[in-house]
Scaffold this motif. Structure first.
Motif, PDB file in Angstrom:
ATOM      1  N   VAL A  28     -24.699 -49.760  15.452  1.00 31.60           N
ATOM      2  CA  VAL A  28     -23.891 -48.324  15.509  1.00 31.60           C
ATOM      3  C   VAL A  28     -23.117 -48.232  13.966  1.00 31.60           C
ATOM      4  N   VAL A  29     -23.832 -47.351  13.395  1.00 33.45           N
ATOM      5  CA  VAL A  29     -23.514 -47.129  11.969  1.00 33.45           C
ATOM      6  C   VAL A  29     -22.757 -46.049  11.929  1.00 33.45           C
ATOM      7  N   GLU A  30     -21.529 -46.122  11.122  1.00 39.20           N
ATOM      8  CA  GLU A  30     -20.738 -44.867  10.814  1.00 39.20           C
ATOM      9  C   GLU A  30     -21.263 -44.636   9.503  1.00 39.20           C
ATOM     10  N   PRO A  31     -21.786 -43.256   8.925  1.00 34.35           N
ATOM     11  CA  PRO A  31     -22.098 -42.990   7.766  1.00 34.35           C
ATOM     12  C   PRO A  31     -21.059 -42.652   6.692  1.00 34.35           C
ATOM     13  N   THR A  32     -20.131 -43.883   6.551  1.00 36.03           N
ATOM     14  CA  THR A  32     -19.435 -43.588   5.298  1.00 36.03           C
ATOM     15  C   THR A  32     -18.987 -45.124   4.940  1.00 36.03           C
ATOM     16  N   LEU A  33     -18.338 -45.121   3.886  1.00 38.67           N
ATOM     17  CA  LEU A  33     -17.974 -46.388   3.036  1.00 38.67           C
ATOM     18  C   LEU A  33     -16.607 -46.399   3.133  1.00 38.67           C
ATOM     19  N   GLU A  34     -15.733 -45.452   3.443  1.00 35.18           N
ATOM     20  CA  GLU A  34     -14.467 -45.017   3.320  1.00 35.18           C
ATOM     21  C   GLU A  34     -13.475 -46.202   3.800  1.00 35.18           C
ATOM     22  N   ARG A  35     -13.801 -47.007   5.283  1.00 39.17           N
ATOM     23  CA  ARG A  35     -13.123 -47.767   5.456  1.00 39.17           C
ATOM     24  C   ARG A  35     -13.387 -49.161   4.872  1.00 39.17           C
ATOM     25  N   ARG A  37     -14.176 -49.532   1.861  1.00 36.47           N
ATOM     26  CA  ARG A  37     -13.709 -49.665   0.614  1.00 36.47           C
ATOM     27  C   ARG A  37     -12.297 -49.549   0.625  1.00 36.47           C
ATOM     28  N   GLN A  38     -11.439 -48.857   1.293  1.00 38.18           N
ATOM     29  CA  GLN A  38     -10.118 -48.900   1.549  1.00 38.18           C
ATOM     30  C   GLN A  38      -9.518 -50.545   1.683  1.00 38.18           C
ATOM     31  N   VAL A  39     -10.347 -51.116   2.463  1.00 36.81           N
ATOM     32  CA  VAL A  39      -9.719 -52.696   2.922  1.00 36.81           C
ATOM     33  C   VAL A  39     -10.241 -53.624   1.545  1.00 36.81           C
ATOM     34  N   MET A  40     -11.194 -53.316   0.902  1.00 39.96           N
ATOM     35  CA  MET A  40     -11.499 -53.737  -0.541  1.00 39.96           C
ATOM     36  C   MET A  40     -10.379 -53.560  -1.545  1.00 39.96           C
ATOM     37  N   ASP A  41     -10.026 -52.158  -1.509  1.00 42.30           N
ATOM     38  CA  ASP A  41      -9.054 -51.705  -2.410  1.00 42.30           C
ATOM     39  C   ASP A  41      -7.535 -52.316  -2.329  1.00 42.30           C
ATOM     40  N   LEU A  42      -7.228 -52.499  -0.734  1.00 40.82           N
ATOM     41  CA  LEU A  42      -6.282 -53.126  -0.633  1.00 40.82           C
ATOM     42  C   LEU A  42      -6.069 -54.586  -0.946  1.00 40.82           C
ATOM     43  N   MET A  43      -7.229 -55.411  -1.008  1.00 40.16           N
ATOM     44  CA  MET A  43      -7.242 -56.541  -1.261  1.00 40.16           C
ATOM     45  C   MET A  43      -7.642 -56.726  -2.693  1.00 40.16           C
ATOM     46  N   GLY A  44      -7.662 -55.987  -3.608  1.00 38.05           N
ATOM     47  CA  GLY A  44      -7.733 -56.011  -5.063  1.00 38.05           C
ATOM     48  C   GLY A  44      -9.259 -56.117  -5.266  1.00 38.05           C
ATOM     49  N   TYR A 134     -17.946 -53.936  13.737  1.00 36.10           N
ATOM     50  CA  TYR A 134     -18.128 -55.332  13.674  1.00 36.10           C
ATOM     51  C   TYR A 134     -18.866 -55.916  12.146  1.00 36.10           C
ATOM     52  N   PHE A 135     -20.051 -55.013  11.887  1.00 40.19           N
ATOM     53  CA  PHE A 135     -20.333 -55.253  10.574  1.00 40.19           C
ATOM     54  C   PHE A 135     -19.801 -55.199   9.326  1.00 40.19           C
ATOM     55  N   GLU A 136     -18.725 -53.925   9.253  1.00 39.94           N
ATOM     56  CA  GLU A 136     -17.902 -53.797   8.167  1.00 39.94           C
ATOM     57  C   GLU A 136     -16.829 -55.033   8.197  1.00 39.94           C
ATOM     58  N   VAL A 137     -16.486 -55.516   9.156  1.00 40.32           N
ATOM     59  CA  VAL A 137     -15.428 -56.675   9.192  1.00 40.32           C
ATOM     60  C   VAL A 137     -16.235 -57.864   8.563  1.00 40.32           C
ATOM     61  N   LEU A 138     -17.273 -58.060   9.053  1.00 37.91           N
ATOM     62  CA  LEU A 138     -17.983 -59.338   8.650  1.00 37.91           C
ATOM     63  C   LEU A 138     -18.308 -59.033   6.993  1.00 37.91           C
ATOM     64  N   ASP A 165     -24.543 -48.421   3.921  1.00 36.65           N
ATOM     65  CA  ASP A 165     -24.300 -49.740   4.312  1.00 36.65           C
ATOM     66  C   ASP A 165     -23.018 -50.357   3.692  1.00 36.65           C
ATOM     67  N   ALA A 166     -22.340 -51.094   4.853  1.00 33.35           N
ATOM     68  CA  ALA A 166     -21.153 -51.847   4.231  1.00 33.35           C
ATOM     69  C   ALA A 166     -21.074 -52.479   3.144  1.00 33.35           C
ATOM     70  N   THR A 167     -22.070 -53.119   2.863  1.00 36.71           N
ATOM     71  CA  THR A 167     -22.508 -54.172   1.743  1.00 36.71           C
ATOM     72  C   THR A 167     -22.108 -53.240   0.210  1.00 36.71           C
ATOM     73  N   ASN A 168     -22.659 -52.098   0.530  1.00 38.52           N
ATOM     74  CA  ASN A 168     -22.816 -51.076  -0.718  1.00 38.52           C
ATOM     75  C   ASN A 168     -21.658 -50.933  -1.336  1.00 38.52           C
ATOM     76  N   VAL A 169     -20.479 -51.339  -1.235  1.00 39.35           N
ATOM     77  CA  VAL A 169     -19.332 -51.349  -1.819  1.00 39.35           C
ATOM     78  C   VAL A 169     -19.281 -52.217  -3.046  1.00 39.35           C
ATOM     79  N   ALA A 170     -20.045 -53.142  -3.031  1.00 39.03           N
ATOM     80  CA  ALA A 170     -20.631 -53.939  -4.395  1.00 39.03           C
ATOM     81  C   ALA A 170     -21.551 -53.388  -5.009  1.00 39.03           C
ATOM     82  N   ASP A 171     -21.579 -53.557  -6.394  1.00 45.12           N
ATOM     83  CA  ASP A 171     -22.519 -52.861  -7.157  1.00 45.12           C
ATOM     84  C   ASP A 171     -23.684 -53.944  -7.794  1.00 45.12           C
ATOM     85  N   GLY A 172     -24.715 -53.931  -7.530  1.00 45.05           N
ATOM     86  CA  GLY A 172     -25.794 -55.002  -7.801  1.00 45.05           C
ATOM     87  C   GLY A 172     -25.952 -54.910  -9.309  1.00 45.05           C
TER      88      GLY A 172
END
Length: 453
Positions: A28-35, A37-44, A134-138, A165-172
């Protein structure tokens, strides 16, 4: 605070795994990186504390990810690896230095991430949105674990698609695209162009895109994306590729052309032409990562890494007498590669299939392809609620195999026993091939006492 005992860790790990599973499943994929990305931002932004090789495509992603990571590790880099789905244990997805993270490290990363996940959940639900999946948390746990290690480079396989895809908050630094085919149409679209557009989203500004053999319409979309973001494209068949390939006992001998050198007579402990092409992609990706594609790897690094290569659940022999092979092929492109590899690498007197497929998959095409190499098929189901009912799968199988070559055994353990008995009719050269989904491969491995990855 007292040090937790192994039993304490196992219990907490089981509870945390169940807690994560209570979230929306990864299909079940939600078409957004917002959530995320917010977690990553809060964690630095831990995902920016290490370099990344990012991989997408339809088939071959996990094997190629494992190859890239193994080559980089052989070069002395401390590596992280993120793949999905797992076979037996969620910790298989998050690998540091070649080993799945231990329970303590997983739990530490989860505890680090959890307060921020709760914050983002509350924000989202206040706007009538969903909790993190589930996937975003992992993904958040993986990126936190990699940053804490710390790793020099993370080799990251997308879960699904690319853009969202949640992994795409990183830049390869390097984006690898294995061959793109039709799959996950409900989520990615029902055309090659739509699917390729999603997957092209991992190609970032200034990156090097290392691209496997593609249909012309797919390649054009990838080239357009690279042009849009100022990335460089290195394509198989033009910049690198497989020069020679020969079937060998236990695998194959390869000569590969990389971006900046040739690598001769490499023994790869994996079967099939598709794995040879995955190997070429991996070598080119590592050359692109470590030297921009302008300096070759040492023969010793490539040779040692390939001789040690494994890809569990991918044309993997898990038992002898009779031989039992598992393969996670779950779409027509994957089954096509499987059929070609079986024909090329094995000479069984009688090959019996154990087949369990998910409801959303193109089971009819998969069955038609498998009929070319199977003497008999035992249709069954896995423990997944998404599995096709055995009676429905049998209807499809009978249309291709005929009634005499199809058995219906609803429970997978009994189906495996039935298939082994039918394979014994072929004498010493009888064998069983269990396939149809990642879950099929995983559960047959488990039934036969194989859990290593």
């Amino acid at each position: 605070m007292s040090t937790p005992t192994p039993d304490d860790l196992r219990l907490r790990m089981a509870l945390v795994t169940e807690e994560i599973l209570q979230r929306s499943p990864e299909n079940v994929v939600e078409p957004t990186l917002e959530r995320v990305r917010q977690v990553m931002d809060l964690m630095g932004d831990p995902q920016h504390s290490f370099r990344v090789v990012h991989l997408t495509g339809t088939n071959g992603k996990t094997s190629t990810t494992r190859m890239v990571e193994r080559l980089l590790r052989e070069m002395g880099l401390n590596t992280g690896r993120f793949t999905s789905p797992h076979l037996h244990d969620v910790r298989e997805r998050i690998v540091i230095g070649g080993e799945p993270v231990d329970e303590q490290r997983f739990l530490d990363a989860y505890d680090e991430v959890l307060p921020f996940v709760h914050m983002v959940d509350e924000r989202s639900q206040a706007e009538d949105g969903p909790r993190m999946t589930y996937f975003e948390v992992l993904v958040a746990v993986a990126y936190a674990a990699f940053a804490d290690a710390p790793v020099d480079v993370a080799v990251v396989e997308v879960g699904l698609g690319g853009v969202w895809d949640a992994t795409n908050v990183a830049d390869g630094d390097v984006a690898v695209v294995t061959p793109v085919a039709i799959d996950h149409t409900r989520l990615l679209g029902d055309s090659l162009e739509a699917i390729a557009t999603e997957k092209a989203g991992i190609i970032k500004e200034g990156a090097i895109a290392v691209v496997g053999v593609q249909e012309p319409e797919v390649m054009q979309i990838l080239l357009d994306r690279a042009d849009e973001v100022g990335a460089t494209v290195q394509a198989e068949g033009i910049s690198f590729g497989v020069l020679e390939r020969e079937v060998a006992v236990g695998g194959q001998l390869l000569t590969l052309r990389g971006l900046s050198g040739d690598y001769r007579e490499l023994f790869l402990r994996l079967f099939g032409a598709h794995q040879a092409h995955n190997a070429a992609l991996a070598v080119a990706a590592v050359e692109a990562f470590v030297g921009g594609g302008e300096q070759p790897l040492t023969d010793e690094v490539v040779r040692t890494a390939f001789e040690d290569m494994s890809s569990p659940g991918r044309l993997e022999i898990v038992r002898r007498s009779p031989t039992v092979i598992v393969d996670a092929a779950h779409n027509p492109a994957g089954v096509t590669a499987l059929v070609e590899a079986v024909r090329e690498s094995f000479t069984f007197g009688r090959l019996v299939g154990v087949l369990a497929v998910m409801q959303e998959k193109d089971a009819e095409t998969m069955v038609g392809l498998l009929e070319q190499v199977l003497d008999h098929v035992v249709v069954t189901r896995t423990s997944s609620p998404r599995a096709i009912r055995p009676d429905r799968l049998a209807e499809i199988a009978v249309a291709y195999f005929g009634e005499d070559r199809v058995s219906v055994v609803p429970d997978l353990p009994d189906a495996l026993d039935t298939a082994a008995g039918l394979a014994d009719d072929g004498g010493m050269t009888g064998a069983v091939l269990a396939t149809g989904s990642v879950v099929t491969a995983a559960e047959v491995r488990m039934l036969l006492g194989v859990t290593g990855t």
